[in-house]
Design a protein around this motif. Sequence first.
Motif, PDB file in Angstrom:
ATOM      1  N   ASN A  51       0.829  -1.209   0.000  1.00 12.41           N
ATOM      2  CA  ASN A  51       0.000   0.000   0.000  1.00 12.41           C
ATOM      3  C   ASN A  51       0.861   1.256   0.000  1.00 12.41           C
ATOM      4  OD1 ASN A  51      -2.493  -1.307  -0.050  1.00 12.41           O
ATOM      5  ND2 ASN A  51      -2.412  -1.629   2.161  1.00 12.41           N
ATOM      6  N   LYS A  52       1.884   1.238  -0.822  1.00 14.78           N
ATOM      7  CA  LYS A  52       2.808   2.369  -0.928  1.00 14.78           C
ATOM      8  C   LYS A  52       2.269   3.393  -1.910  1.00 14.78           C
ATOM      9  CE  LYS A  52       6.692   1.371   1.342  1.00 14.78           C
ATOM     10  NZ  LYS A  52       7.383   2.225   2.240  1.00 14.78           N
ATOM     11  N   TRP A  53       2.544   4.651  -1.640  1.00 17.76           N
ATOM     12  CA  TRP A  53       2.203   5.701  -2.595  1.00 17.76           C
ATOM     13  C   TRP A  53       3.114   5.558  -3.799  1.00 17.76           C
ATOM     14  CZ3 TRP A  53       6.354   8.922  -3.413  1.00 17.76           C
ATOM     15  CH2 TRP A  53       7.329   8.925  -2.423  1.00 17.76           C
ATOM     16  N   GLN A  54       2.711   6.168  -4.885  1.00 18.46           N
ATOM     17  CA  GLN A  54       3.445   6.039  -6.135  1.00 18.46           C
ATOM     18  C   GLN A  54       4.337   7.251  -6.353  1.00 18.46           C
ATOM     19  OE1 GLN A  54       0.861   5.436  -9.446  1.00 18.46           O
ATOM     20  NE2 GLN A  54       2.490   4.769 -10.787  1.00 18.46           N
ATOM     21  N   TYR A  55       5.592   6.985  -6.723  1.00  9.75           N
ATOM     22  CA  TYR A  55       6.504   8.074  -7.066  1.00  9.75           C
ATOM     23  C   TYR A  55       5.968   8.813  -8.283  1.00  9.75           C
ATOM     24  CZ  TYR A  55      10.026   5.896  -4.077  1.00  9.75           C
ATOM     25  OH  TYR A  55      10.701   5.376  -3.019  1.00  9.75           O
ATOM     26  N   ASP A  56       6.326  10.078  -8.404  1.00  4.14           N
ATOM     27  CA  ASP A  56       5.995  10.801  -9.621  1.00  4.14           C
ATOM     28  C   ASP A  56       6.750  10.147 -10.777  1.00  4.14           C
ATOM     29  OD1 ASP A  56       4.467  12.495  -8.122  1.00  4.14           O
ATOM     30  OD2 ASP A  56       5.891  14.163  -8.161  1.00  4.14           O
ATOM     31  N   PRO A  57       6.176  10.140 -11.979  1.00  3.83           N
ATOM     32  CA  PRO A  57       6.816   9.431 -13.089  1.00  3.83           C
ATOM     33  C   PRO A  57       8.202   9.979 -13.447  1.00  3.83           C
ATOM     34  CG  PRO A  57       4.908  10.681 -13.852  1.00  3.83           C
ATOM     35  CD  PRO A  57       4.901  10.731 -12.367  1.00  3.83           C
ATOM     36  N   ASP A  58       8.424  11.285 -13.281  1.00  3.84           N
ATOM     37  CA  ASP A  58       9.752  11.820 -13.595  1.00  3.84           C
ATOM     38  C   ASP A  58      10.794  11.312 -12.597  1.00  3.84           C
ATOM     39  OD1 ASP A  58       8.205  13.567 -11.858  1.00  3.84           O
ATOM     40  OD2 ASP A  58       9.823  15.036 -12.007  1.00  3.84           O
ATOM     41  N   THR A  59      10.405  11.094 -11.351  1.00  5.29           N
ATOM     42  CA  THR A  59      11.323  10.522 -10.358  1.00  5.29           C
ATOM     43  C   THR A  59      11.648   9.076 -10.717  1.00  5.29           C
ATOM     44  OG1 THR A  59      10.419  11.950  -8.642  1.00  5.29           O
ATOM     45  CG2 THR A  59      11.630   9.995  -7.901  1.00  5.29           C
ATOM     46  N   TYR A  60      10.639   8.328 -11.136  1.00  7.81           N
ATOM     47  CA  TYR A  60      10.851   6.942 -11.571  1.00  7.81           C
ATOM     48  C   TYR A  60      11.889   6.894 -12.695  1.00  7.81           C
ATOM     49  CZ  TYR A  60       9.705   2.217 -13.222  1.00  7.81           C
ATOM     50  OH  TYR A  60       9.775   0.901 -13.602  1.00  7.81           O
ATOM     51  N   LEU A  61      11.769   7.811 -13.646  1.00  9.98           N
ATOM     52  CA  LEU A  61      12.701   7.838 -14.775  1.00  9.98           C
ATOM     53  C   LEU A  61      14.092   8.319 -14.355  1.00  9.98           C
ATOM     54  CD1 LEU A  61      10.430   9.369 -17.579  1.00  9.98           C
ATOM     55  CD2 LEU A  61      11.126   6.980 -17.324  1.00  9.98           C
ATOM     56  N   LYS A  62      14.161   9.454 -13.647  1.00 12.46           N
ATOM     57  CA  LYS A  62      15.456  10.032 -13.255  1.00 12.46           C
ATOM     58  C   LYS A  62      16.264   9.067 -12.396  1.00 12.46           C
ATOM     59  CE  LYS A  62      13.971  13.733 -11.395  1.00 12.46           C
ATOM     60  NZ  LYS A  62      13.672  14.963 -10.714  1.00 12.46           N
ATOM     61  N   ASP A  63      15.580   8.402 -11.466  1.00 14.41           N
ATOM     62  CA  ASP A  63      16.271   7.518 -10.527  1.00 14.41           C
ATOM     63  C   ASP A  63      16.431   6.085 -11.045  1.00 14.41           C
ATOM     64  OD1 ASP A  63      16.401   9.710  -8.896  1.00 14.41           O
ATOM     65  OD2 ASP A  63      14.908   9.003  -7.459  1.00 14.41           O
ATOM     66  N   LYS A  64      16.001   5.850 -12.282  1.00  7.33           N
ATOM     67  CA  LYS A  64      16.106   4.520 -12.916  1.00  7.33           C
ATOM     68  C   LYS A  64      15.563   3.442 -11.976  1.00  7.33           C
ATOM     69  CE  LYS A  64      19.921   5.775 -15.886  1.00  7.33           C
ATOM     70  NZ  LYS A  64      21.179   5.376 -16.485  1.00  7.33           N
ATOM     71  N   MET A  65      14.360   3.666 -11.503  1.00  3.92           N
ATOM     72  CA  MET A  65      13.779   2.785 -10.496  1.00  3.92           C
ATOM     73  C   MET A  65      13.496   1.378 -11.010  1.00  3.92           C
ATOM     74  SD  MET A  65      11.420   5.414  -8.435  1.00  3.92           S
ATOM     75  CE  MET A  65      11.969   5.517  -6.751  1.00  3.92           C
ATOM     76  N   TRP A  66      13.468   1.180 -12.314  1.00  4.79           N
ATOM     77  CA  TRP A  66      13.276  -0.161 -12.852  1.00  4.79           C
ATOM     78  C   TRP A  66      14.459  -1.057 -12.520  1.00  4.79           C
ATOM     79  CZ3 TRP A  66      14.073   4.214 -15.711  1.00  4.79           C
ATOM     80  CH2 TRP A  66      15.274   4.305 -16.394  1.00  4.79           C
ATOM     81  N   GLU A  67      15.583  -0.472 -12.098  1.00  2.55           N
ATOM     82  CA  GLU A  67      16.746  -1.264 -11.724  1.00  2.55           C
ATOM     83  C   GLU A  67      16.620  -1.844 -10.318  1.00  2.55           C
ATOM     84  OE1 GLU A  67      20.084   1.337 -12.401  1.00  2.55           O
ATOM     85  OE2 GLU A  67      20.020   0.998 -14.560  1.00  2.55           O
ATOM     86  N   ASN A  68      15.658  -1.352  -9.533  1.00  2.00           N
ATOM     87  CA  ASN A  68      15.407  -1.917  -8.204  1.00  2.00           C
ATOM     88  C   ASN A  68      14.836  -3.319  -8.368  1.00  2.00           C
ATOM     89  OD1 ASN A  68      16.187   0.512  -7.136  1.00  2.00           O
ATOM     90  ND2 ASN A  68      14.130   1.174  -6.574  1.00  2.00           N
ATOM     91  N   GLU A  69      15.030  -4.126  -7.399  1.00  4.10           N
ATOM     92  CA  GLU A  69      14.529  -5.498  -7.444  1.00  4.10           C
ATOM     93  C   GLU A  69      13.193  -5.556  -6.709  1.00  4.10           C
ATOM     94  OE1 GLU A  69      17.479  -8.348  -6.340  1.00  4.10           O
ATOM     95  OE2 GLU A  69      18.998  -7.385  -7.578  1.00  4.10           O
ATOM     96  N   TRP A  70      12.167  -4.964  -7.330  1.00  2.00           N
ATOM     97  CA  TRP A  70      10.860  -4.868  -6.685  1.00  2.00           C
ATOM     98  C   TRP A  70      10.300  -6.232  -6.332  1.00  2.00           C
ATOM     99  CZ3 TRP A  70      10.386  -0.193  -5.174  1.00  2.00           C
ATOM    100  CH2 TRP A  70      10.816   0.875  -5.945  1.00  2.00           C
ATOM    101  N   ASN A  71      10.536  -7.230  -7.181  1.00  2.00           N
ATOM    102  CA  ASN A  71       9.990  -8.565  -6.903  1.00  2.00           C
ATOM    103  C   ASN A  71      10.583  -9.175  -5.658  1.00  2.00           C
ATOM    104  OD1 ASN A  71       8.204  -8.862  -9.053  1.00  2.00           O
ATOM    105  ND2 ASN A  71       9.835  -9.429 -10.435  1.00  2.00           N
TER     106      ASN A  71
END
Length: 145
Positions: A121-141
């Motif tokens: 139940n986490k809030w969602q980062y703003d999309p520009d933060t997701y892109l700038k911080d390369k959040m897809w590199e986190n191991e969310w799974n």
Amino acid sequence: MIKRFLITSKNFFGHVEVAYGINEMVSVIDFSDCSMLPNQRQPFKEAVPVLFSAFEDFVKQYNLTAVEAEYEVSFNDFWNGYGKKINKKRCEPIWKKMSKTEQVLCVTGLPAYHRYRQRLNKWQYDPDTYLKDKMWENEWNKLHS
């Protein structure tokens, strides 16, 4: 490297898209461009090998034609997939500076990010933060599983 294949057969019109992610595991099975009936789709999904190493045998076994295609995504794929529609003017320049590989990884990483958020139940980062911080590199799974 992401591998994307367009699969055709004499048993249906159009093609099925199958993609394998950087971990060489199946990440996409898309029926949107084929005439396969809904009751035929589940058996097909179950037959597609999870690991890329078995893909060639799958194609031969079922007498399919598979053509490798370049895997590209658009800014709209990201924008629509992300869901939180703010700061578009900040996001587009960041997107344009990203390599094609980063763009694909960004978009294919969205499902894991959304599952992580829903689980906690986490809030969602703003999309520009997701892109700038390369959040897809986190191991969310792997986080909080």
